[in-house]
Design a protein around this motif. Structure first.
Motif, PDB file in Angstrom:
ATOM      1  N   PRO A  23       0.815  -1.228   0.000  1.00  0.00           N
ATOM      2  CA  PRO A  23       0.000   0.000   0.000  1.00  0.00           C
ATOM      3  C   PRO A  23       0.845   1.274   0.000  1.00  0.00           C
ATOM      4  O   PRO A  23       0.522   2.238  -0.696  1.00  0.00           O
ATOM      5  CB  PRO A  23      -0.828  -0.127   1.290  1.00  0.00           C
ATOM      6  N   PHE A  27       1.093   4.181  -2.907  1.00  0.00           N
ATOM      7  CA  PHE A  27       0.826   5.601  -2.656  1.00  0.00           C
ATOM      8  C   PHE A  27       1.951   6.467  -3.220  1.00  0.00           C
ATOM      9  O   PHE A  27       1.700   7.497  -3.859  1.00  0.00           O
ATOM     10  CB  PHE A  27       0.651   5.848  -1.158  1.00  0.00           C
ATOM     11  N   THR A  45      -5.239   3.366  -1.819  1.00  0.00           N
ATOM     12  CA  THR A  45      -4.305   2.822  -0.832  1.00  0.00           C
ATOM     13  C   THR A  45      -5.059   2.174   0.326  1.00  0.00           C
ATOM     14  O   THR A  45      -4.651   1.119   0.832  1.00  0.00           O
ATOM     15  CB  THR A  45      -3.370   3.933  -0.306  1.00  0.00           C
TER      16      THR A  45
END
Length: 531
Positions: A23, A27, A45
């Motif tokens: 994640p 991002f 995310t």
């Protein structure tokens, strides 16, 4: 029925870390390479972190939803409450026409934008960080710079980078105090140890700000007033940390540097005297009254005697509502080696209606309306305009905090910490990286120290390094991520009217954040070798 966190779902800490970092990596990729809007990147995310939590960490779905919801609520209270109040105060100044006087009062000190930047983005920023924290310093000082004619992107970036000098001690030393609580090390000892390195970085920051703004040519032209700012701040910061403690370095150092720079300019530059005579003391005080009220109130709200009124047994204790998050509070169990023994993970929202810093800022707005003689309709319209302008940044912060809370409660962030802790004797160099990750995830040095402070202590004993070194490094490394954290980026872009341009600001600050982080790693590694 409780659920115990799993820190190595793949039975290999490095494979687990690769899963946990997905994640975060997305991002970064979304903001840099894909150039996505921040709220879109943050929203996707959250989805990725939820999938990782459920599929790999086997976290119950209801707890994942509870963690995400807790993050969203926390983004609204206290964070959005503070940001809206800070920008509302600035807008009142503009709507009333008094900001023109504020601009003129600053120009009366100096018409050099580089020195104006040092007064506002560095010194005043540090003062507000010491009094309020939580994004208010960035929102207010960046907006002030734009009002002075600065490019919005550069104004936001300068204020974010300037915050490096003051972020370690936050509002009244709370980050260091929390680090002491979770590590078992006296907060004054942590502060004193930070005092060996942070003032050196603080001294460097004003020169970096001038260089970013006007290159090496600019540094050569204003090196003397920049030196005055840097030296007085660093010396005052060091002396306060060493002989008083962690509560007041930001406030004392910022006042000393601001007054010293203003005095130096007045002594060495006579040409602005004619401009100064156009303003009376009464005019200047009236124009600055919203920020004077803000300064007085947020400082009062941060004092121990005031906090005591709302503490257990205090006169106004019942005004604080403690709301347990259903299905999450104490249902997640932290496990070894993150903690010495299984420990329930609390999930309690503190709805401190009066004691919140945001309430001090809101009261400042009411006082400003009275002093500036603004009617209720204008105040209401200004507030609604502020909320509308900040709607997308606030949504971004909601998504970022949802992601952060899922990562924390599922154990994803702890996996990254444990992976770094497995690097044995090079860990002192990587120790600040752990703090950097903590602040990137949460946007707060306080939350970072609460998250990773005990892990730093445990790792220090395993690799035979003085725990004080790594706990201090956790704080120092965290500060280097504040200029880059999605929460800070969203606040800054919202304050200067650059909603949708978060990726541009992210890319601007990335290289400086990484540079400071490497410096913190080198300092920590050398300290570990010598002590």
């Amino acid at each position: 029925m409780g659920w115990t966190q799993i820190y190595d779902p793949m039975q290999n800490i490095w494979l687990s870390a690769i899963i946990a970092v997905i994640p975060i990596f997305f991002f970064f990729l979304g903001l840099t390479v894909l150039k996505m809007k921040a709220y879109m990147a943050a929203g996707l995310t959250v989805i990725l972190s939820v999938i990782v939590a459920v599929a790999f960490y086997k976290m119950p779905v209801n707890m994942v939803i509870g963690a995400a919801g807790y993050g969203i609520i926390y983004a609204l209270w206290p964070i959005a409450y503070i940001i809206i109040g800070a920008l509302f105060l600035y807008k009142l100044s503009v709507k009333s026409g008094q900001f023109d006087v504020i601009r003129q009062s600053i120009v009366s000190i100096t018409d050099d934008p580089r020195l104006q930047m040092l007064l506002v983005a560095f010194s005043f920023n540090a003062f507000l960080e010491g009094a309020a924290g939580f994004g208010a310093p960035i929102a207010i000082t960046a907006a002030l710079l734009v009002g002075l004619g600065f490019n919005p992107l550069k104004a936001a970036a300068l204020c974010l980078i300037a915050n490096t000098a003051s972020g370690a001690f936050g509002a009244m030393g709370i980050p260091v105090i929390v680090a002491g609580q979770v590590s078992g090390i006296e907060a004054k000892e942590i502060a004193k140890f930070l005092g060996y390195s942070l003032p050196c970085i603080s001294f460097f920051v004003p020169f970096l700000l001038v260089m970013i703004m006007d290159g090496f040519k600019g540094v050569r032209e204003v090196w003397k007033p920049t030196f005055v700012t840097a030296a007085t701040y660093a010396i005052a910061q060091y002396l306060t940390i060493t002989f008083i403690g962690p509560e007041l370095p930001n406030i004392i150092a910022s006042i000393v540097s601001l007054v010293s720079l203003a005095f130096y300019i007045k002594v060495t530059n006579k040409k602005d005297a004619a401009v100064e005579e156009k303003l009376t003391v009464r005019q200047v005080l009236k124009a600055w009254s919203p920020f004077i009220a803000l300064t007085f109130l947020v400082t009062t709200w941060s004092l121990n005697f005031f906090k005591g009124l709302f503490a257990p047994g205090g006169l106004f204790e019942k005004t604080n509502l403690m709301i347990e998050i259903p299905g999450l509070h104490n249902q997640v169990i932290k496990a070894t080696p993150l903690v010495p023994e299984p420990t329930p993970y609390a999930a309690v929202l503190k709805l401190d209606v009066i004691a919140a810093t945001g309430s001090a800022i809101a009261l400042s707005g009411i006082i400003a309306m009275l002093i500036l003689r603004m009617d209720l309709k204008t105040g209401k319209d200004t507030l609604m305009e502020t909320i509308e302008e900040l709607s997308k940044p606030i949504f971004t912060i909601m998504m970022v905090l949802a992601f952060a809370f899922v990562a924390n409660y599922s154990g994803q962030s702890s996996t990254l910490g444990l992976a770094l802790a497995n690097t044995a004797h090079i860990f002192p160099f990587l120790s600040p990286v752990l703090g950097w990750i903590g602040v990137f995830l949460t946007g707060s040095v306080v939350s970072n120290n609460a998250l990773f402070g005990s892990l730093q202590t445990t790792t220090a004993s395993q690799i035979q390094v003085l725990p004080l070194i790594l706990v201090a490094a956790n704080t120092a490394g965290g500060v280097m991520a504040k200029m880059l954290s999605p929460q800070s980026i969203a606040v800054a872009t919202g304050a200067v009217g650059l909603v949708g341009k978060e990726a541009d600001l992210f890319r601007f600050t990335l290289k400086y954040s990484i540079g400071f982080l490497i410096l913190a790693g080198i300092i920590t590694f050398v300290q570990a070798l010598l002590l």
